[in-house]
Design a protein around this motif. Structure first.
Motif, PDB file in Angstrom:
ATOM      1  N   GLU A  81      -3.110  -4.390   0.753  1.00  0.00           N
ATOM      2  CA  GLU A  81      -3.328  -3.519   1.905  1.00  0.00           C
ATOM      3  C   GLU A  81      -2.128  -3.457   2.851  1.00  0.00           C
ATOM      4  O   GLU A  81      -1.800  -2.377   3.361  1.00  0.00           O
ATOM      5  N   VAL A 133      -2.551  -3.971  -5.803  1.00  0.00           N
ATOM      6  CA  VAL A 133      -2.055  -3.233  -4.640  1.00  0.00           C
ATOM      7  C   VAL A 133      -2.597  -3.916  -3.391  1.00  0.00           C
ATOM      8  O   VAL A 133      -3.811  -4.001  -3.197  1.00  0.00           O
ATOM      9  N   SER A 177     -12.007  -2.989  -1.796  1.00  0.00           N
ATOM     10  CA  SER A 177     -11.188  -1.880  -2.303  1.00  0.00           C
ATOM     11  C   SER A 177     -10.282  -2.403  -3.401  1.00  0.00           C
ATOM     12  O   SER A 177      -9.067  -2.201  -3.377  1.00  0.00           O
ATOM     13  N   ASP A 184       1.560  -2.963   4.409  1.00  0.00           N
ATOM     14  CA  ASP A 184       2.613  -2.051   3.962  1.00  0.00           C
ATOM     15  C   ASP A 184       3.868  -2.830   3.566  1.00  0.00           C
ATOM     16  O   ASP A 184       3.917  -4.065   3.664  1.00  0.00           O
ATOM     17  N   THR A 235      -8.183  -2.590  -6.228  1.00  0.00           N
ATOM     18  CA  THR A 235      -7.472  -1.665  -7.102  1.00  0.00           C
ATOM     19  C   THR A 235      -6.734  -2.420  -8.194  1.00  0.00           C
ATOM     20  O   THR A 235      -5.847  -1.896  -8.830  1.00  0.00           O
ATOM     21  N   SER A 290       0.811  -1.222   0.000  1.00  0.00           N
ATOM     22  CA  SER A 290       0.000   0.000   0.000  1.00  0.00           C
ATOM     23  C   SER A 290       0.840   1.266   0.000  1.00  0.00           C
ATOM     24  O   SER A 290       0.370   2.326  -0.439  1.00  0.00           O
ATOM     25  N   ASP A 291       2.081   1.172   0.488  1.00  0.00           N
ATOM     26  CA  ASP A 291       2.891   2.379   0.619  1.00  0.00           C
ATOM     27  C   ASP A 291       4.019   2.458  -0.409  1.00  0.00           C
ATOM     28  O   ASP A 291       5.004   3.187  -0.196  1.00  0.00           O
ATOM     29  N   ARG A 343      -8.522  -8.787  -2.147  1.00  0.00           N
ATOM     30  CA  ARG A 343      -8.944  -7.479  -2.637  1.00  0.00           C
ATOM     31  C   ARG A 343     -10.462  -7.410  -2.807  1.00  0.00           C
ATOM     32  O   ARG A 343     -11.092  -6.405  -2.495  1.00  0.00           O
TER      33      ARG A 343
END
Length: 207
Positions: free
Chosen positions: A159, A157, A201, A161, A203, A133-134, A196
């Motif tokens: 969730e 992507v 969410s 990090d 993506t 996520s980051d 996901r």
């Protein structure tokens, strides 16, 4: 029709009643001997299973509307008196942990490449490009542009990090992950997509 094929085609979501196509992100639940609803992550636990489209909203709806009890034809309970919302959060944690574990297995099988240059060079053969996520947008953008020009893999992507992802796959500092064809990588990809969908969410994008 074989028993396995019949089982696949008979899968219906306990929340919506809709048929779940083969390969679609789905969750199987079983009722343990104490009547507690249990997520069957591998889809192989014995006993009658109840299927759910992999969305947390559907899980809460099925719990509140009695969908599981109708499917099992007897009552169910949640662990330690959990509410539907808390139970859904627990399922999310289990799916996250399984996704990270499967990515680690793919890494150990040599089917999960890491590192910006390595992943960028392997773009034509990737079945998925995975980032935490980051992840820094500039690095991700460069690989996405390469994917657009030379590849056809989805970008997922996750969730968690970068610290959690790197620790899970045993590759310190890993941010860019590229899955290449193989059974372990395909399992990891399925788990990532299922997670996901469940979190609502998604993506995931295909370049």
């Amino acid at each position: 029709m074989s028993a396995n094929k019949s089982r696949q085609t008979d899968r219906r979501c306990v929340a919506t009643g809709e048929a779940i196509p083969p390969g679609a992100p789905a969750l199987r639940f079983v009722r343990d001997p104490q009547g507690i609803l249990t997520l069957d992550l591998s889809g192989k636990l014995p006993g009658r299973g109840a299927w759910l489209q992999a969305e947390s909203g559907f899980l809460e709806r099925a719990l509140k509307k009695g969908g599981f009890a109708r499917s099992f034809k007897e009552g169910i309970s949640l662990p330690d008196g959990m509410t539907p919302e808390v139970y859904a959060a627990e399922i999310r944690t289990q799916l996250t942990r399984r996704t990270l574990n499967q990515l680690g297995l793919a890494r150990r099988a040599g089917q999960c490449l890491t590192g910006f240059e390595v992943v960028k060079a392997a773009v034509p053969k990737l079945i998925a490009y995975v980032t935490p996520s980051d992840a820094a947008p500039d690095g991700v953008g460069k690989i996405l542009r390469t994917l657009e020009a030379r590849g056809n893999a989805p970008h997922i992507v996750l969730e968690p990090d970068s610290t959690a992802l790197a620790e899970a796959i045993g590759s310190p500092g890993a941010v860019h992950l590229g899955l290449i064809p193989g059974k372990a990588a395909e399992s990891a990809l399925y788990e990532a997509i299922r997670l996901r969908h469940f979190t609502g969410s998604d993506t995931t994008s295909r370049q």
